[in-house]
Motif scaffolding. Sequence first.
Motif, short mmCIF file in Angstrom:
data_model
loop_
_atom_site.label_atom_id
_atom_site.label_comp_id
_atom_site.label_asym_id
_atom_site.label_seq_id
_atom_site.Cartn_x
_atom_site.Cartn_y
_atom_site.Cartn_z
N PRO A 110 14.98 1.50 -1.38
CA PRO A 110 16.05 1.44 -0.38
C PRO A 110 15.67 0.62 0.85
O PRO A 110 16.50 -0.10 1.42
N PHE A 111 14.41 0.72 1.27
CA PHE A 111 13.95 -0.06 2.42
C PHE A 111 13.96 -1.55 2.11
O PHE A 111 14.39 -2.36 2.93
N ALA B 229 0.83 -1.20 0.00
CA ALA B 229 0.00 0.00 0.00
C ALA B 229 0.87 1.25 0.00
O ALA B 229 0.56 2.24 -0.68
N VAL B 230 1.97 1.22 0.75
CA VAL B 230 2.89 2.36 0.78
C VAL B 230 3.47 2.61 -0.61
O VAL B 230 3.55 3.75 -1.09
N ALA B 231 3.88 1.52 -1.28
CA ALA B 231 4.44 1.64 -2.62
C ALA B 231 3.43 2.22 -3.60
O ALA B 231 3.77 3.02 -4.47
N SER B 232 2.17 1.82 -3.44
CA SER B 232 1.12 2.33 -4.33
C SER B 232 0.86 3.81 -4.08
O SER B 232 0.48 4.55 -4.99
N SER B 233 1.06 4.23 -2.83
CA SER B 233 0.76 5.62 -2.45
C SER B 233 1.89 6.58 -2.80
O SER B 233 1.65 7.66 -3.36
N VAL B 234 3.11 6.21 -2.45
CA VAL B 234 4.24 7.14 -2.61
C VAL B 234 5.16 6.77 -3.76
O VAL B 234 6.09 7.51 -4.07
N GLY B 235 4.92 5.61 -4.36
CA GLY B 235 5.75 5.19 -5.49
C GLY B 235 6.76 4.12 -5.08
O GLY B 235 7.26 4.11 -3.94
N THR B 236 7.06 3.23 -6.00
CA THR B 236 7.98 2.13 -5.73
C THR B 236 9.38 2.64 -5.43
O THR B 236 10.10 2.07 -4.59
N ALA B 237 9.79 3.72 -6.08
CA ALA B 237 11.14 4.26 -5.89
C ALA B 237 11.43 4.56 -4.43
O ALA B 237 12.55 4.35 -3.94
N ASP C 243 3.18 -1.64 -13.70
CA ASP C 243 3.80 -0.50 -14.39
C ASP C 243 4.76 0.25 -13.48
O ASP C 243 5.76 0.82 -13.95
N SER C 244 4.49 0.25 -12.18
CA SER C 244 5.31 1.04 -11.26
C SER C 244 6.69 0.43 -11.03
O SER C 244 7.60 1.13 -10.57
N VAL C 245 6.85 -0.87 -11.34
CA VAL C 245 8.14 -1.51 -11.07
C VAL C 245 9.07 -1.49 -12.29
O VAL C 245 10.28 -1.69 -12.14
N VAL C 246 8.51 -1.25 -13.46
CA VAL C 246 9.31 -1.31 -14.68
C VAL C 246 10.52 -0.36 -14.65
O VAL C 246 11.64 -0.77 -15.00
N PRO C 247 10.38 0.89 -14.19
CA PRO C 247 11.56 1.77 -14.16
C PRO C 247 12.59 1.36 -13.11
O PRO C 247 13.71 1.87 -13.12
N HIS C 248 12.23 0.43 -12.22
CA HIS C 248 13.11 0.05 -11.11
C HIS C 248 13.53 -1.41 -11.19
O HIS C 248 13.86 -2.02 -10.17
N MET C 249 13.51 -1.96 -12.39
CA MET C 249 13.83 -3.37 -12.58
C MET C 249 15.23 -3.72 -12.06
O MET C 249 15.43 -4.72 -11.39
N THR C 250 16.20 -2.90 -12.39
CA THR C 250 17.59 -3.21 -12.04
C THR C 250 17.79 -3.39 -10.54
O THR C 250 18.30 -4.44 -10.11
N PRO C 251 17.41 -2.43 -9.69
CA PRO C 251 17.62 -2.64 -8.25
C PRO C 251 16.77 -3.77 -7.69
O PRO C 251 17.23 -4.52 -6.81
N LEU C 252 15.55 -3.95 -8.19
CA LEU C 252 14.68 -5.00 -7.66
C LEU C 252 15.20 -6.39 -8.03
O LEU C 252 15.17 -7.31 -7.21
N VAL C 253 15.68 -6.54 -9.27
CA VAL C 253 16.27 -7.81 -9.67
C VAL C 253 17.53 -8.10 -8.86
O VAL C 253 17.75 -9.22 -8.40
N GLN D 34 3.96 -8.64 -4.64
CA GLN D 34 2.66 -7.99 -4.46
C GLN D 34 2.59 -6.66 -5.20
O GLN D 34 1.55 -6.32 -5.77
N ILE D 35 3.69 -5.92 -5.19
CA ILE D 35 3.72 -4.65 -5.91
C ILE D 35 3.50 -4.90 -7.40
O ILE D 35 2.77 -4.16 -8.08
N VAL D 36 4.12 -5.96 -7.92
CA VAL D 36 3.93 -6.30 -9.33
C VAL D 36 2.47 -6.65 -9.61
O VAL D 36 1.89 -6.24 -10.62
N MET D 37 1.86 -7.41 -8.69
CA MET D 37 0.46 -7.81 -8.88
C MET D 37 -0.48 -6.61 -8.86
O MET D 37 -1.43 -6.54 -9.64
#
Length: 227
Positions: free
Chosen positions: A38-39, A26-34, A69-79, A62-65
């Motif tokens: 770091p957390f 929910a936090v990621a959906s509200s303030v953005g995945t970026a 779209d919100s995770v696509v710009p952050h693929m590198t750190p998440l992978v 869960q963020i992906v589900m």
Amino acid sequence: MTDLINPDIFTCNEQHNSRAVQVLTAVASSVGTAALVPFLESVCSIMNPGSARDAGYRTVRQIVMVNKDSVVPHMTPLVNIALKEIAAGSNTWSVASAARAIDSLARAAHSYGVNDNFSKAMPVIFHCMRNHFNRRWTKSAVACAQAIGSIIELTEEPDKSFYAKELMETVCRENFGSESLDEETTRVVMAVYKQCLGAKEVTGLDVMGWLNNEGCVFKSLWEGAGS
């Protein structure tokens, strides 16, 4: 917010972990995945307890589900977060969770043609999968195979065919036995088989070689279906 849910992340109580995952999503959906990356990096780098790292990887899924779209710009750190766990390969539970996270990220990337982020992940996941097979379908081996199958769909030729053949040969060359083929394993094996058939250089001879292997896992599937 993250300070408030820290106790739920670090507890071994599965219900509290699940609640923490929901809040983080929910936090990621509200303030953005970026803002959450770091957390997640911090949580998934903690040695103990393994439940904290598992909560981090489940949050990625869960963020992906919720909003891929919100995770696509952050693929590198998440992978990279999940790949560190797979490279370590010590905790089978955490490895399985990390591999499922990479599988989810790869699926999210399908519509965008993003594959550079996963190229370095492939050999690491392959190595981990082979180490975790131990002549039976462990949860970690199944999750790694699932992740590889999804990445194969992103990969361009000739690497796509190379990895498809490597994966199917690994899956088929051991006699794992029908007793290890639960519903989840069966679903993953059949999905991976379909993904590998999409490779250009996978021929009918390759397929026959896999299916005629003495220890072919598909024989166990067929025998189980006929019993």
